[in-house]
Design a protein around this motif. Structure first.
Motif, PDB file in Angstrom:
ATOM      1  N   THR A  37       0.860  -1.177   0.000  1.00 32.53           N
ATOM      2  CA  THR A  37       0.000   0.000   0.000  1.00 32.53           C
ATOM      3  C   THR A  37       0.901   1.233   0.000  1.00 32.53           C
ATOM      4  N   ALA A  38       0.321   2.376  -0.311  1.00 34.12           N
ATOM      5  CA  ALA A  38       1.093   3.622  -0.318  1.00 34.12           C
ATOM      6  C   ALA A  38       1.723   3.881   1.049  1.00 34.12           C
ATOM      7  N   ALA A  39       1.030   3.514   2.115  1.00 28.95           N
ATOM      8  CA  ALA A  39       1.552   3.728   3.468  1.00 28.95           C
ATOM      9  C   ALA A  39       2.748   2.825   3.771  1.00 28.95           C
ATOM     10  N   GLU A  40       2.880   1.727   3.052  1.00 32.72           N
ATOM     11  CA  GLU A  40       3.967   0.764   3.305  1.00 32.72           C
ATOM     12  C   GLU A  40       5.193   0.994   2.422  1.00 32.72           C
ATOM     13  N   PHE A  41       5.108   1.892   1.445  1.00 28.52           N
ATOM     14  CA  PHE A  41       6.181   2.080   0.475  1.00 28.52           C
ATOM     15  C   PHE A  41       6.897   3.401   0.730  1.00 28.52           C
ATOM     16  N   THR A  42       8.212   3.400   0.547  1.00 30.90           N
ATOM     17  CA  THR A  42       8.976   4.636   0.730  1.00 30.90           C
ATOM     18  C   THR A  42       9.900   4.867  -0.461  1.00 30.90           C
ATOM     19  N   ALA A  43      10.302   6.107  -0.637  1.00 30.88           N
ATOM     20  CA  ALA A  43      11.234   6.459  -1.705  1.00 30.88           C
ATOM     21  C   ALA A  43      12.560   5.723  -1.535  1.00 30.88           C
ATOM     22  N   GLU A  44      12.923   5.433  -0.297  1.00 32.99           N
ATOM     23  CA  GLU A  44      14.202   4.752  -0.040  1.00 32.99           C
ATOM     24  C   GLU A  44      14.206   3.315  -0.568  1.00 32.99           C
ATOM     25  N   THR A  45      13.047   2.730  -0.779  1.00 39.40           N
ATOM     26  CA  THR A  45      12.998   1.344  -1.271  1.00 39.40           C
ATOM     27  C   THR A  45      12.888   1.255  -2.797  1.00 39.40           C
ATOM     28  N   LEU A  46      12.756   2.385  -3.471  1.00 34.71           N
ATOM     29  CA  LEU A  46      12.621   2.385  -4.936  1.00 34.71           C
ATOM     30  C   LEU A  46      13.720   1.583  -5.629  1.00 34.71           C
ATOM     31  N   ASP A  47      14.945   1.755  -5.200  1.00 32.42           N
ATOM     32  CA  ASP A  47      16.075   1.108  -5.865  1.00 32.42           C
ATOM     33  C   ASP A  47      16.116  -0.403  -5.689  1.00 32.42           C
ATOM     34  N   GLN A  48      15.268  -0.939  -4.823  1.00 31.62           N
ATOM     35  CA  GLN A  48      15.213  -2.391  -4.621  1.00 31.62           C
ATOM     36  C   GLN A  48      14.432  -3.097  -5.724  1.00 31.62           C
TER      37      GLN A  48
END
Length: 141
Positions: A37-48
């Protein structure tokens, strides 16, 4: 194997159903779908992730949901240059202007938008589910 994030916000369950169809398409193509969900995702995890499918319904005057999804997406914008992206969402009124604006925004930010956004009016019908699955397969290929 491609690792694809499917990130969504849903108020009625329509966009959540679309997210499930995108994830199914990723899996069908041999990729790994990670649904958040949007609440569980962060910009810091994009590169994963090799690619990301973002899903948000049209809200208000054809805008992205402003409490959870839009702030998360704004934080991600700096990391989408060159990233393979897909967009999807449902609407209950209007003509899809929010999706056209969103597509323009991510293209201007330098994202590799793999197709036009998938939209449907209210709950996804068979055609919308098929389009979401195709989006997932494209992102995984």
């Amino acid at each position: 194997m491609s690792k694809i994030a499917v990130v969504y916000w849903s108020g009625t369950g329509n966009t959540e159903a679309m997210a499930a169809a995108v994830a199914q398409g990723v899996s069908d193509a041999g990729g790994e779908a990670v649904v958040k969900t949007a609440a569980e995702f962060t910009a810091e995890t994009l590169d994963q992730f090799d690619a990301v499918a973002f899903g948000c319904p049209s809200m208000g005057a054809e805008e992205l949901e402003e409490t959870e999804f839009a702030p998360m997406f704004e934080r991600c914008r700096g990391g989408i240059r060159g990233k393979r992206l897909g967009l999807f969402g449902s609407y209950g009124w209007g003509d899809g202007e929010w999706m056209r604006n969103w597509q323009e925004q991510v293209r201007a930010d330098g994202a590799d938008l793999v197709s036009d956004g998938v939209i449907c009016n209210e709950a996804p019908d068979d055609e919308a589910v098929t389009a979401c699955q195709a989006l997932g397969r494209t992102l995984a290929s």
